[in-house]
Design a protein around this motif. Sequence first.
Motif, PDB file in Angstrom:
ATOM      1  N   LEU A  47      -5.740  -2.631  -3.643  1.00 39.97           N
ATOM      2  CA  LEU A  47      -4.833  -2.612  -2.499  1.00 39.97           C
ATOM      3  C   LEU A  47      -5.205  -1.472  -1.550  1.00 39.97           C
ATOM      4  N   LEU A  48      -5.515  -0.317  -2.124  1.00 39.25           N
ATOM      5  CA  LEU A  48      -5.926   0.821  -1.293  1.00 39.25           C
ATOM      6  C   LEU A  48      -7.256   0.532  -0.595  1.00 39.25           C
ATOM      7  N   GLN A  49      -8.165  -0.112  -1.290  1.00 42.76           N
ATOM      8  CA  GLN A  49      -9.445  -0.478  -0.673  1.00 42.76           C
ATOM      9  C   GLN A  49      -9.235  -1.410   0.510  1.00 42.76           C
ATOM     10  N   ASP A  50      -8.222  -2.258   0.407  1.00 46.53           N
ATOM     11  CA  ASP A  50      -7.934  -3.222   1.474  1.00 46.53           C
ATOM     12  C   ASP A  50      -7.007  -2.658   2.542  1.00 46.53           C
ATOM     13  N   GLY A  51      -6.648  -1.352   2.423  1.00 44.10           N
ATOM     14  CA  GLY A  51      -5.785  -0.731   3.416  1.00 44.10           C
ATOM     15  C   GLY A  51      -4.300  -1.009   3.233  1.00 44.10           C
ATOM     16  N   ARG A  52      -3.906  -1.527   2.089  1.00 45.68           N
ATOM     17  CA  ARG A  52      -2.491  -1.862   1.845  1.00 45.68           C
ATOM     18  C   ARG A  52      -1.841  -0.719   1.060  1.00 45.68           C
ATOM     19  N   ARG A  53      -1.793   0.430   1.699  1.00 39.60           N
ATOM     20  CA  ARG A  53      -1.364   1.665   1.045  1.00 39.60           C
ATOM     21  C   ARG A  53       0.103   1.615   0.612  1.00 39.60           C
ATOM     22  N   ARG A  54       0.984   1.143   1.491  1.00 41.97           N
ATOM     23  CA  ARG A  54       2.411   1.121   1.150  1.00 41.97           C
ATOM     24  C   ARG A  54       2.692   0.238  -0.055  1.00 41.97           C
ATOM     25  N   GLN A  55       2.063  -0.912  -0.076  1.00 38.21           N
ATOM     26  CA  GLN A  55       2.277  -1.823  -1.201  1.00 38.21           C
ATOM     27  C   GLN A  55       1.771  -1.193  -2.502  1.00 38.21           C
ATOM     28  N   ALA A  56       0.624  -0.530  -2.434  1.00 38.89           N
ATOM     29  CA  ALA A  56       0.094   0.133  -3.619  1.00 38.89           C
ATOM     30  C   ALA A  56       1.033   1.229  -4.100  1.00 38.89           C
ATOM     31  N   HIS A  57       1.559   2.011  -3.159  1.00 42.80           N
ATOM     32  CA  HIS A  57       2.461   3.108  -3.532  1.00 42.80           C
ATOM     33  C   HIS A  57       3.743   2.580  -4.163  1.00 42.80           C
ATOM     34  N   ARG A  58       4.278   1.497  -3.636  1.00 42.63           N
ATOM     35  CA  ARG A  58       5.493   0.908  -4.226  1.00 42.63           C
ATOM     36  C   ARG A  58       5.232   0.477  -5.668  1.00 42.63           C
ATOM     37  N   GLN A  59       4.086  -0.114  -5.912  1.00 42.35           N
ATOM     38  CA  GLN A  59       3.752  -0.571  -7.263  1.00 42.35           C
ATOM     39  C   GLN A  59       3.639   0.616  -8.218  1.00 42.35           C
ATOM     40  N   VAL A  60       2.992   1.676  -7.769  1.00 44.04           N
ATOM     41  CA  VAL A  60       2.789   2.849  -8.618  1.00 44.04           C
ATOM     42  C   VAL A  60       4.114   3.522  -8.940  1.00 44.04           C
ATOM     43  N   VAL A  61       4.956   3.691  -7.952  1.00 42.86           N
ATOM     44  CA  VAL A  61       6.254   4.339  -8.173  1.00 42.86           C
ATOM     45  C   VAL A  61       7.111   3.513  -9.135  1.00 42.86           C
ATOM     46  N   ALA A  62       7.129   2.195  -8.942  1.00 39.04           N
ATOM     47  CA  ALA A  62       7.912   1.329  -9.834  1.00 39.04           C
ATOM     48  C   ALA A  62       7.381   1.417 -11.266  1.00 39.04           C
ATOM     49  N   PHE A  63       6.078   1.435 -11.410  1.00 40.50           N
ATOM     50  CA  PHE A  63       5.462   1.527 -12.739  1.00 40.50           C
ATOM     51  C   PHE A  63       5.840   2.847 -13.409  1.00 40.50           C
TER      52      PHE A  63
END
Length: 351
Positions: free
Chosen positions: A94-110
Amino acid sequence: MAYTDGYTSGEDMAFASRVAEHTGIAHTVDMGADEQLPFSFPAGQPTGVEPVLEAAMFAMDASYLHPVRGLPLHLTGHGGDIVLDSSSACWVRLLQDGRRRQAHRQVVAFARLRNTAPGPYWKALKEAAVLGRAGALERAAKALERGPITPQAAVAGWSWCRLGAGASWLTGYGRHQVAALLRQAARDQQPEDTDEFDQWAALRSVGASARGWAPYGQALGIRPVYPYLDNQVVRAAFAVPALARRGLVAYKPLLRAALPQLPDWLTSRRSKGSFTAQHIAGFARHQGRLDELTASSPLAAGGLIDPAAVRTSLAQAARGQSATVIADLHQLIVTCWWLTGQTTRREVAAC
């Protein structure tokens, strides 16, 4: 079938019993003893043509798998975690594709589900996205060349290359040899998308493990079958994006989607069985023999590893003081045992 001993989690056994009751199948429980602890390497154990981690568990397998000895087939679940789930590499993608917010939401939830701080985890994933595969391997090579590595607790989170405790056992010569191998690997053609790279690397690892276990299965009279490694199953599973297979709350979401009739208590389980306690007990029981094995191994004789450094880590692990070195010790001990067997075989053949 289930294996239990004085070190097995009660939760694992209760879960296995519940699965057997739900499916209506016979539940055979093998009660192991200290003789079945890892790293016993009993006399007559085959070495095979390549080292395999399961070699350390041969005595346990011989006891645990005895009820299926001689049967036409033995179904295994090896590879299920890879094709039905995915790793946090999908969040790096997701970060490679520039989808930073979505990646951060996933990490925080995890992190919240596991009551851990998301900061270090998030930092590790960002580094993986920025460095890329070649950059991560080059950084590891430079770290080895700078000098001795101090073993540190690894930060959870996916990485292209993480120097584990094994790096701290290398001699100066060994560090430079490994650095050269890392740079060579950096030039290999591999997928640059983290999720694709990780799923195929993990699949190859499990496939190698299945191939390497073949001599053990033959010695035990077991004919294993690996349905999750079947080409059609792999293609069907990998056709689903890794992000969609990554479960936060659901246990293997692809399994739940494919078999919605499964009970929620099964598909929502987030815990997983572990043999950590058995490994620690095995280190303690066989500590002297394992010290001798690593010190006399071709790796030590070739000047690649420092036996004194390994001995220190083994002693700590045997006392239960350093769980972070268990996986690396497992790999090293199996490799030393296998290499020693190959050397002995060549010496006998020469005679």
